[in-house]
Design a protein around this motif. Structure first.
Motif, PDB file in Angstrom:
ATOM      1  N   GLY A   1       0.815  -1.202   0.000  1.00 35.64           N
ATOM      2  CA  GLY A   1       0.000   0.000   0.000  1.00 35.64           C
ATOM      3  C   GLY A   1       0.850   1.255   0.000  1.00 35.64           C
ATOM      4  O   GLY A   1       2.070   1.225  -0.187  1.00 35.64           O
ATOM      5  N   GLY A   2       0.202   2.388   0.243  1.00 31.68           N
ATOM      6  CA  GLY A   2       0.889   3.667   0.222  1.00 31.68           C
ATOM      7  C   GLY A   2       1.803   3.854   1.416  1.00 31.68           C
ATOM      8  O   GLY A   2       1.647   3.226   2.462  1.00 31.68           O
ATOM      9  N   GLY A   3       2.750   4.719   1.266  1.00 30.04           N
ATOM     10  CA  GLY A   3       3.722   5.000   2.321  1.00 30.04           C
ATOM     11  C   GLY A   3       5.020   5.457   1.712  1.00 30.04           C
ATOM     12  O   GLY A   3       5.146   5.578   0.493  1.00 30.04           O
ATOM     13  N   GLU A   4       5.990   5.699   2.555  1.00 29.15           N
ATOM     14  CA  GLU A   4       7.259   6.253   2.073  1.00 29.15           C
ATOM     15  C   GLU A   4       8.438   5.316   2.266  1.00 29.15           C
ATOM     16  O   GLU A   4       9.554   5.645   1.874  1.00 29.15           O
ATOM     17  CB  GLU A   4       7.529   7.583   2.785  1.00 29.15           C
ATOM     18  CG  GLU A   4       6.479   8.640   2.474  1.00 29.15           C
ATOM     19  CD  GLU A   4       6.769   9.960   3.162  1.00 29.15           C
ATOM     20  OE1 GLU A   4       7.607   9.974   4.092  1.00 29.15           O
ATOM     21  OE2 GLU A   4       6.150  10.962   2.783  1.00 29.15           O
ATOM     22  N   ARG A   5       8.194   4.123   2.819  1.00 27.81           N
ATOM     23  CA  ARG A   5       9.301   3.204   3.077  1.00 27.81           C
ATOM     24  C   ARG A   5       8.820   1.762   2.965  1.00 27.81           C
ATOM     25  O   ARG A   5       7.732   1.419   3.405  1.00 27.81           O
ATOM     26  CB  ARG A   5       9.873   3.445   4.477  1.00 27.81           C
ATOM     27  CG  ARG A   5      11.176   2.689   4.756  1.00 27.81           C
ATOM     28  CD  ARG A   5      11.811   3.094   6.086  1.00 27.81           C
ATOM     29  NE  ARG A   5      11.107   2.545   7.232  1.00 27.81           N
ATOM     30  CZ  ARG A   5      10.359   3.250   8.072  1.00 27.81           C
ATOM     31  NH1 ARG A   5      10.195   4.547   7.871  1.00 27.81           N
ATOM     32  NH2 ARG A   5       9.779   2.684   9.113  1.00 27.81           N
ATOM     33  N   VAL A   6       9.664   0.923   2.354  1.00 26.40           N
ATOM     34  CA  VAL A   6       9.425  -0.518   2.285  1.00 26.40           C
ATOM     35  C   VAL A   6      10.286  -1.191   3.341  1.00 26.40           C
ATOM     36  O   VAL A   6      11.477  -0.866   3.468  1.00 26.40           O
ATOM     37  CB  VAL A   6       9.787  -1.075   0.895  1.00 26.40           C
ATOM     38  CG1 VAL A   6       9.697  -2.591   0.879  1.00 26.40           C
ATOM     39  CG2 VAL A   6       8.891  -0.475  -0.172  1.00 26.40           C
ATOM     40  N   GLU A   7       9.703  -2.128   4.078  1.00 26.46           N
ATOM     41  CA  GLU A   7      10.463  -2.934   5.024  1.00 26.46           C
ATOM     42  C   GLU A   7      10.121  -4.398   4.818  1.00 26.46           C
ATOM     43  O   GLU A   7       8.964  -4.740   4.552  1.00 26.46           O
ATOM     44  CB  GLU A   7      10.173  -2.531   6.468  1.00 26.46           C
ATOM     45  CG  GLU A   7      10.717  -1.157   6.848  1.00 26.46           C
ATOM     46  CD  GLU A   7      10.592  -0.875   8.339  1.00 26.46           C
ATOM     47  OE1 GLU A   7      10.044  -1.738   9.074  1.00 26.46           O
ATOM     48  OE2 GLU A   7      11.037   0.203   8.757  1.00 26.46           O
ATOM     49  N   ALA A   8      11.123  -5.255   4.919  1.00 28.55           N
ATOM     50  CA  ALA A   8      10.907  -6.701   4.787  1.00 28.55           C
ATOM     51  C   ALA A   8      11.914  -7.429   5.659  1.00 28.55           C
ATOM     52  O   ALA A   8      13.065  -6.997   5.795  1.00 28.55           O
ATOM     53  CB  ALA A   8      11.053  -7.137   3.330  1.00 28.55           C
ATOM     54  N   THR A   9      11.484  -8.556   6.246  1.00 31.83           N
ATOM     55  CA  THR A   9      12.339  -9.405   7.068  1.00 31.83           C
ATOM     56  C   THR A   9      12.272 -10.822   6.540  1.00 31.83           C
ATOM     57  O   THR A   9      11.179 -11.353   6.325  1.00 31.83           O
ATOM     58  CB  THR A   9      11.900  -9.379   8.540  1.00 31.83           C
ATOM     59  OG1 THR A   9      11.937  -8.028   9.021  1.00 31.83           O
ATOM     60  CG2 THR A   9      12.823 -10.243   9.393  1.00 31.83           C
ATOM     61  N   ALA A  10      13.435 -11.439   6.332  1.00 33.47           N
ATOM     62  CA  ALA A  10      13.474 -12.799   5.802  1.00 33.47           C
ATOM     63  C   ALA A  10      13.068 -13.815   6.855  1.00 33.47           C
ATOM     64  O   ALA A  10      13.297 -13.617   8.057  1.00 33.47           O
ATOM     65  CB  ALA A  10      14.877 -13.121   5.298  1.00 33.47           C
TER      66      ALA A  10
END
Length: 282
Positions: free
Chosen positions: A228-237
């Motif tokens: 969705g909308g926002g200013e940052r992508v975060e992901a954890t393996a």
């Protein structure tokens, strides 16, 4: 008075799409991830296919000569070799780790044929729409082998192959994608590793997980994680680590008229594309 800046909003996960088995070209088997009844398109992204097999019968017939107009195709090879040629005299081979970013523009006839008869053939093809003002531009190619695609090493063991666009840490990919300001990163994380990257708030963004899994959501198949909308992508393996594409681009917010290999703004423009193709004007 505090002078601390607000933390940019993390983009939420809107959905996870596992894709649909299909075939294209001369019977090449693949998984369609964008361009299905579940996920018809994500402006400016029209279609995304994943192909991966060590059975030559599922890919060797390739994609014989066919036309395109009005959009760009991005072919990223994870394994194997694909020879391409067009009616403008351009020819080359995309090998493991290489990318071809083709702008079809006003029209092109090209073929994409696997060069090997055994071994793994694996990769992605993405279709990116062009704005109306560029749909009738001259066709062109950007091609880069693996050695020309920079790899950004981050703390915690993350490795980011930067194909298009640039990262917040200053690594720029070789592909120029001004029409949609596209980002195309291939990210590899160790088990439990984290990835974070700012993106323009107005850009469409997806993660395409093709090895291992992310802590949330976790799944076994190749899948698209729609953000969705926002200013940052975060992901954890997850515990097996992860490898995924981060694909983002500025929406065009224009009408889409789609007729097979032609993507224009109006139905009349699509019909004109068919007439031009039949009259040999590509």
């Amino acid at each position: 008075m505090s002078t601390a800046q607000p933390v940019p909003a993390v983009r939420p996960v809107l959905g996870v799409i596992e894709g649909m088995e299909t075939s294209d070209g001369a019977g090449v088997r693949m998984t369609r991830l964008i361009g299905t009844p579940q996920l018809r398109m994500l402006d400016p992204f029209l279609m995304l296919d994943f192909f991966g097999s060590d059975d030559p019968g599922s890919y060797i017939a390739g994609f014989p000569e066919h036309p395109h107009r009005g959009f760009e195709t991005v072919t990223y090879m994870l394994a194997g070799r694909m020879r391409h040629a067009d009616n403008h005299g351009h020819e080359g081979v995309i090998e493991t780790g290489g990318v071809q970013w083709m702008t079809a523009g006003r029209g092109i006839l090209h073929s994409e044929m696997p060069e090997q008869t055994e071994g793994l053939m694996k990769g992605f093809q993405l279709w990116i729409n062009l704005p109306g003002a560029r749909k009738m531009s001259e066709p062109g190619y950007q091609e880069f082998n693996a050695a020309r695609i920079p790899v950004e090493r981050r703390d915690g063991g993350a490795a980011v192959r930067v194909i298009a666009g640039g990262t917040a840490q200053g690594t720029a990919g070789p592909v120029r994608a001004e029409a949609t300001d596209a980002r195309y990163f291939d990210v590899e994380l160790a088990p439990g590793g984290r990835f974070a990257e700012p993106l323009p708030a107005d850009h469409t963004a997806v993660l395409v997980v093709y090895e291992g899994g992310l802590a949330a959501p976790e799944a076994d198949a190749v899948r698209v994680v729609v953000l969705g909308g926002g200013e940052r992508v975060e992901a954890t393996a997850g515990p097996q680590g992860a490898r995924f594409l981060l694909i983002a681009g500025r929406p065009l917010n224009e009408p889409v008229a789609w007729g097979g290999p032609f993507v224009m703004n109006t139905r009349e423009e699509v019909m004109q594309a068919f007439r031009d193709f039949e009259e040999g004007k590509f």
